[in-house]
Design an enzyme around this catalytic site. Sequence first.
Site, PDB file in Angstrom:
ATOM      1  N   GLU A 170     -25.924  23.941 -14.267  1.00 38.33           N
ATOM      2  CA  GLU A 170     -24.933  23.236 -13.463  1.00 38.33           C
ATOM      3  C   GLU A 170     -25.565  22.788 -12.146  1.00 38.33           C
ATOM      4  OE1 GLU A 170     -21.849  22.109 -14.193  1.00 38.33           O
ATOM      5  OE2 GLU A 170     -22.294  21.164 -12.272  1.00 38.33           O
TER       6      GLU A 170
ATOM      7  N   GLU B 118     -21.192  22.872  -3.854  1.00 42.19           N
ATOM      8  CA  GLU B 118     -19.948  23.373  -3.276  1.00 42.19           C
ATOM      9  C   GLU B 118     -19.496  22.380  -2.213  1.00 42.19           C
ATOM     10  OE1 GLU B 118     -20.216  27.466  -1.965  1.00 42.19           O
ATOM     11  OE2 GLU B 118     -21.081  28.036  -3.872  1.00 42.19           O
TER      12      GLU B 118
ATOM     13  N   ASN C 131     -33.374  22.941  -7.267  1.00 40.09           N
ATOM     14  CA  ASN C 131     -33.045  23.676  -6.043  1.00 40.09           C
ATOM     15  C   ASN C 131     -34.270  23.941  -5.185  1.00 40.09           C
ATOM     16  OD1 ASN C 131     -30.359  23.638  -6.465  1.00 40.09           O
ATOM     17  ND2 ASN C 131     -30.114  25.797  -6.937  1.00 40.09           N
TER      18      ASN C 131
ATOM     19  N   TYR D 125     -32.506  16.824   6.935  1.00 43.53           N
ATOM     20  CA  TYR D 125     -31.915  17.154   8.233  1.00 43.53           C
ATOM     21  C   TYR D 125     -32.477  18.481   8.739  1.00 43.53           C
ATOM     22  CZ  TYR D 125     -28.573  13.403   7.677  1.00 43.53           C
ATOM     23  OH  TYR D 125     -28.013  12.167   7.533  1.00 43.53           O
TER      24      TYR D 125
ATOM     25  N   GLY E 270     -32.466  21.856  11.009  1.00 42.40           N
ATOM     26  CA  GLY E 270     -31.328  22.691  11.387  1.00 42.40           C
ATOM     27  C   GLY E 270     -31.720  24.144  11.525  1.00 42.40           C
TER      28      GLY E 270
ATOM     29  N   CYS F  46     -27.168  29.743  -3.583  1.00 37.09           N
ATOM     30  CA  CYS F  46     -28.140  29.224  -4.555  1.00 37.09           C
ATOM     31  C   CYS F  46     -29.576  29.108  -4.032  1.00 37.09           C
ATOM     32  CB  CYS F  46     -27.662  27.878  -5.086  1.00 37.09           C
ATOM     33  SG  CYS F  46     -26.166  28.047  -6.085  1.00 37.09           S
TER      34      CYS F  46
ATOM     35  N   LYS G 112     -22.304  25.769   4.864  1.00 39.29           N
ATOM     36  CA  LYS G 112     -22.307  24.317   5.041  1.00 39.29           C
ATOM     37  C   LYS G 112     -20.857  23.858   5.108  1.00 39.29           C
ATOM     38  CE  LYS G 112     -22.395  22.943   0.191  1.00 39.29           C
ATOM     39  NZ  LYS G 112     -23.006  22.149  -0.832  1.00 39.29           N
TER      40      LYS G 112
ATOM     41  N   ARG H 271     -22.152  33.235   1.830  1.00 41.49           N
ATOM     42  CA  ARG H 271     -23.286  33.979   1.276  1.00 41.49           C
ATOM     43  C   ARG H 271     -24.594  33.453   1.885  1.00 41.49           C
ATOM     44  NH1 ARG H 271     -21.653  33.786  -5.086  1.00 41.49           N
ATOM     45  NH2 ARG H 271     -20.725  31.807  -4.470  1.00 41.49           N
TER      46      ARG H 271
END
Length: 441
Positions: A154, A158, A214, A257, A259, A266, A327, A334
């Site tokens: 998947e 989110e 990822n 970006y 940060g 994940c 985010k 988490r």
Amino acid sequence: MNITIFGSGYVGLVTGACLAEVGNDVICMDIDESKISRLKKGEIPIYEPGLENMVRENQEAGRLQFTTDTKKAVDHGLFQFIAVGTPPDEDGSADLQYVVAVAKSIAGSMDEYRVIVDKSTVPVGTADKVRSVIEKTLAERDRSIEFDVVSNPEFLKEGAAIDDFMKPDRIVIGTDNPRTAELLKALYAPFNRSHDRVISMDIRSAELTKYAANAMLATKISFMNELANLAEKLDADIEHVRNGIGSDSRIGYSFIYPGCGYGGSCFPKDVKALERTAKEVGYHAELLNAVENVNLRQKHRLFEKISNHYKNNVKGKVFALWGLAFKPNTDDMRDAPSRVLLESLIQEGASVQAYDPEAMEEAHRIYNNQAGFSLCETPAETLDQADALVIVTEWKQFRSPDFDQVRAQLKDKVIFDGRNMYEPQFVRQFGLQYYAIGRPV
Ligand SMILES: NC(=O)c1ccc[n+]([C@@H]2O[C@H](COP(=O)([O-])OP(=O)(O)OC[C@H]3O[C@@H](n4cnc5c(N)ncnc54)[C@H](O)[C@@H]3O)[C@@H](O)[C@H]2O)c1
């Protein structure tokens, strides 16, 4: 089609609701009884835009049911989706105990052909493991029943999960059986209408594809954070650099970006698990190791900036904190950078007054009774009696605050911005000191 989903978390619930939305008959099964009883009453345990309505409508239409009954769940679906968590084990590898438990449950109850679809993010080789667990359990029951195991990772995000599921960039189907591939293609046909998004491959490649995606995104973030730290030392502005490289079509603007680090359920665990997988096969994944270390360091950058500003003494200071979720558009905390920051501040004797548009309940659950930590109803309320403002999550509602009010309320007139939300010169016009990531002070 009849579909069963094991696990009613972010992925399972979204998958179940979206599959029901296009007319399938879906049962979501979870071992968490309180979660299932809330869902039965139409209460959604997580925040995900659009999910609540979709769940309720499909429930009312009788296409979406919730249960804790394994036998009922296994009897229902030709497709048995595994969408349970795969958290990191102590050594960083993915903990497969929940996936294995589901495989045992399915094999313990199945009486006819089933397609077991693995949607959880799992290391290469897990489908083989699931297959052997099912074979062993069936043998213990003295049964011989045909089944297939498919990898269908998947890729939803989110905060935009419904959209991602309904209009996916790609649908990866990993199987070595052409007949199962056709079944899965038929299942996904409603999400595959404008052009073909199905990418078929062998199971191991499908399992690796999810980690590769990822890890690539995490690499982009850590790369930019590394450059941001360098820009600070060189007196350059990382936001100019970001525009300068993003305009290159080979690089692009997304995920560059700078940060205060990536979090969530994940990226951190998947980068770690991939590193661990590499180790197991005797390969030292140097880049993945660096991506993770840069991120761990980056999560401390805001605290370092605050600490430097206050000459290593934040004791007794009160910090207004905007944003707790890892985010925007989620309540998920988490591995959130906010946690590293607020825990460091509290440990050094400061206190934190926080606000988040969606993660308040989650923050309350995690930090209930934590001395030095309180939750406020509005962003403005956090500023009350505060010395400084810290921004950790780039929620839209923080984009254009009333800086006059911020200046009037903050005792020390200083903002630490972990998401580069504002133009430094603009903020400074209001008589505020402004620290961002990778931008000149
Ligand atoms: N959250 C995301 O954005 C995202 C995106 C893509 C992939 N993934 C992957 O999907 C998987 C699930 O992630 P999530 O965020 O939905 O997890 P989650 O923790 O929100 O939900 C997992 C659910 O599984 C349930 N569960 C555990 N054991 C069970 C069992 N034996 N039978 C039935 N239910 C059981 C838990 O009670 C929980 O409700 C993970 O592997 C994750 O890496 C997550």
